[in-house]
Design a protein around this motif. Sequence first.
Motif, PDB file in Angstrom:
ATOM      1  N   HIS A  92       0.822  -1.210   0.000  1.00  0.00           N
ATOM      2  CA  HIS A  92       0.000   0.000   0.000  1.00  0.00           C
ATOM      3  C   HIS A  92       0.855   1.259   0.000  1.00  0.00           C
ATOM      4  O   HIS A  92       0.553   2.225  -0.702  1.00  0.00           O
ATOM      5  N   VAL A  93       1.914   1.264   0.793  1.00  0.00           N
ATOM      6  CA  VAL A  93       2.650   2.503   1.060  1.00  0.00           C
ATOM      7  C   VAL A  93       3.938   2.614   0.253  1.00  0.00           C
ATOM      8  O   VAL A  93       4.235   3.668  -0.309  1.00  0.00           O
ATOM      9  N   TRP A  94       4.709   1.537   0.170  1.00  0.00           N
ATOM     10  CA  TRP A  94       5.987   1.596  -0.550  1.00  0.00           C
ATOM     11  C   TRP A  94       5.884   1.066  -1.974  1.00  0.00           C
ATOM     12  O   TRP A  94       6.754   1.334  -2.784  1.00  0.00           O
ATOM     13  N   GLY A  95       4.859   0.291  -2.265  1.00  0.00           N
ATOM     14  CA  GLY A  95       4.677  -0.246  -3.608  1.00  0.00           C
ATOM     15  C   GLY A  95       5.024  -1.725  -3.683  1.00  0.00           C
ATOM     16  O   GLY A  95       5.841  -2.237  -2.917  1.00  0.00           O
ATOM     17  N   GLN A  96       4.433  -2.406  -4.638  1.00  0.00           N
ATOM     18  CA  GLN A  96       4.575  -3.861  -4.737  1.00  0.00           C
ATOM     19  C   GLN A  96       5.965  -4.299  -5.183  1.00  0.00           C
ATOM     20  O   GLN A  96       6.326  -5.461  -5.027  1.00  0.00           O
ATOM     21  N   THR A  97       6.749  -3.387  -5.740  1.00  0.00           N
ATOM     22  CA  THR A  97       8.094  -3.753  -6.192  1.00  0.00           C
ATOM     23  C   THR A  97       9.145  -3.558  -5.103  1.00  0.00           C
ATOM     24  O   THR A  97      10.307  -3.884  -5.310  1.00  0.00           O
ATOM     25  N   TRP A  98       8.748  -3.041  -3.940  1.00  0.00           N
ATOM     26  CA  TRP A  98       9.706  -2.768  -2.871  1.00  0.00           C
ATOM     27  C   TRP A  98      10.268  -4.069  -2.330  1.00  0.00           C
ATOM     28  O   TRP A  98       9.536  -5.024  -2.071  1.00  0.00           O
ATOM     29  N   VAL A  99      11.590  -4.103  -2.134  1.00  0.00           N
ATOM     30  CA  VAL A  99      12.256  -5.285  -1.593  1.00  0.00           C
ATOM     31  C   VAL A  99      13.129  -4.834  -0.423  1.00  0.00           C
ATOM     32  O   VAL A  99      13.890  -3.870  -0.544  1.00  0.00           O
ATOM     33  N   GLY A 100      13.015  -5.510   0.704  1.00  0.00           N
ATOM     34  CA  GLY A 100      13.826  -5.158   1.861  1.00  0.00           C
ATOM     35  C   GLY A 100      13.250  -5.794   3.108  1.00  0.00           C
ATOM     36  O   GLY A 100      12.407  -6.692   3.048  1.00  0.00           O
ATOM     37  N   ASP A 101      13.714  -5.326   4.262  1.00  0.00           N
ATOM     38  CA  ASP A 101      13.278  -5.858   5.544  1.00  0.00           C
ATOM     39  C   ASP A 101      11.880  -5.321   5.860  1.00  0.00           C
ATOM     40  O   ASP A 101      11.685  -4.119   6.044  1.00  0.00           O
ATOM     41  N   GLU A 102      10.901  -6.212   5.945  1.00  0.00           N
ATOM     42  CA  GLU A 102       9.523  -5.791   6.176  1.00  0.00           C
ATOM     43  C   GLU A 102       9.306  -5.225   7.583  1.00  0.00           C
ATOM     44  O   GLU A 102       8.261  -4.620   7.852  1.00  0.00           O
ATOM     45  N   HIS A 103      10.291  -5.395   8.477  1.00  0.00           N
ATOM     46  CA  HIS A 103      10.168  -4.792   9.804  1.00  0.00           C
ATOM     47  C   HIS A 103      10.297  -3.273   9.734  1.00  0.00           C
ATOM     48  O   HIS A 103      10.111  -2.579  10.741  1.00  0.00           O
ATOM     49  N   LEU A 104      10.602  -2.764   8.552  1.00  0.00           N
ATOM     50  CA  LEU A 104      10.502  -1.333   8.294  1.00  0.00           C
ATOM     51  C   LEU A 104       9.136  -0.809   8.737  1.00  0.00           C
ATOM     52  O   LEU A 104       9.020   0.293   9.291  1.00  0.00           O
ATOM     53  N   VAL A 105       8.098  -1.594   8.513  1.00  0.00           N
ATOM     54  CA  VAL A 105       6.743  -1.201   8.902  1.00  0.00           C
ATOM     55  C   VAL A 105       6.653  -0.999  10.410  1.00  0.00           C
ATOM     56  O   VAL A 105       6.055  -0.029  10.898  1.00  0.00           O
ATOM     57  N   ASP A 106       7.260  -1.900  11.187  1.00  0.00           N
ATOM     58  CA  ASP A 106       7.193  -1.809  12.641  1.00  0.00           C
ATOM     59  C   ASP A 106       7.788  -0.495  13.143  1.00  0.00           C
ATOM     60  O   ASP A 106       7.269   0.113  14.089  1.00  0.00           O
ATOM     61  N   VAL A 107       8.888  -0.079  12.517  1.00  0.00           N
ATOM     62  CA  VAL A 107       9.542   1.160  12.938  1.00  0.00           C
ATOM     63  C   VAL A 107       8.612   2.349  12.733  1.00  0.00           C
ATOM     64  O   VAL A 107       8.433   3.190  13.616  1.00  0.00           O
ATOM     65  N   HIS A 108       7.992   2.418  11.550  1.00  0.00           N
ATOM     66  CA  HIS A 108       7.099   3.540  11.267  1.00  0.00           C
ATOM     67  C   HIS A 108       5.829   3.483  12.109  1.00  0.00           C
ATOM     68  O   HIS A 108       5.307   4.526  12.523  1.00  0.00           O
ATOM     69  N   ILE A 109       5.320   2.286  12.366  1.00  0.00           N
ATOM     70  CA  ILE A 109       4.151   2.154  13.236  1.00  0.00           C
ATOM     71  C   ILE A 109       4.496   2.648  14.638  1.00  0.00           C
ATOM     72  O   ILE A 109       3.699   3.348  15.291  1.00  0.00           O
ATOM     73  N   GLY A 110       5.673   2.301  15.122  1.00  0.00           N
ATOM     74  CA  GLY A 110       6.100   2.775  16.439  1.00  0.00           C
ATOM     75  C   GLY A 110       6.190   4.289  16.495  1.00  0.00           C
ATOM     76  O   GLY A 110       5.787   4.923  17.483  1.00  0.00           O
TER      77      GLY A 110
END
Length: 251
Positions: free
Chosen positions: A203-221
């Motif tokens: 939804h936010v970074w796009g379907q082609t984004w590749v990397g550590d999905e815990h990126l989401v946890d940081v922004h949620i925090g």
Amino acid sequence: MDNDAGPTAPGPAAGTPKSPSGLRALVVEDETSLAGVLGSYLERDGFETTLIHDGLQAVLIARDVDPDVIVLDLGLPTLDGIEVCRQIRTFSDAYVVVLTARSEEVDTLIGLSVGADDYMTKPFSPRELMARIQAMLRRPRTPREAEDQHHDLRFAELKVDVQGRDVWLGGEPVALTRTEFDLLAALAQRPRMAFSRRQLIDHVWGQTWVGDEHLVDVHIGHLRRKLGDDAAVGRFVRTVRGIGYRMGSGA
């Protein structure tokens, strides 16, 4: 790293008109050859690009240039990238992509905690960097299914104006980065849905984004902190164990 970039030139002076695309980029990198390559790629994609090699100067120039995108190295003279990002976030909601030569996860998480939107670890492909930047710029400002929805979304004392990209808590405005707002909007538009990290990435970074999905946890925090939310309570953002996150009722 790709080496097919054309000749580079110094970035434009601060305060000059925007390029025909209307987009400005600030490259903050003390390795001048890499800065030139990145600047060349950005200019090819229609950005008016300013190159800076010093952290303190980057903060000063960012105020004048008002960039849409900032590519920010962590290892800088005078001010490191973490402090540069922290200071820039006090006056700019530009998309920030952090570059680091250190692969330790803590460096990445610290960088994101002060407001960076994404990160890349050196060495990297400038083409991949450009793809990520373009994906960020293509983010829908509202979820597709809600583009025609104009009313505010309310969760007790929290109000989210998706169209206007404004958030109020108890009648007071809440200053969010673009990424934080996009995450909140995705959750708020489907408050009954539990999103996985991957779904939020899409939804936010796009379907082609590749990397550590815990990126989401940081922004949620970071989002929770700005909303005065407690992860254990989840008034506004609830953790769904084994899945990811969903919107809370505010109660």
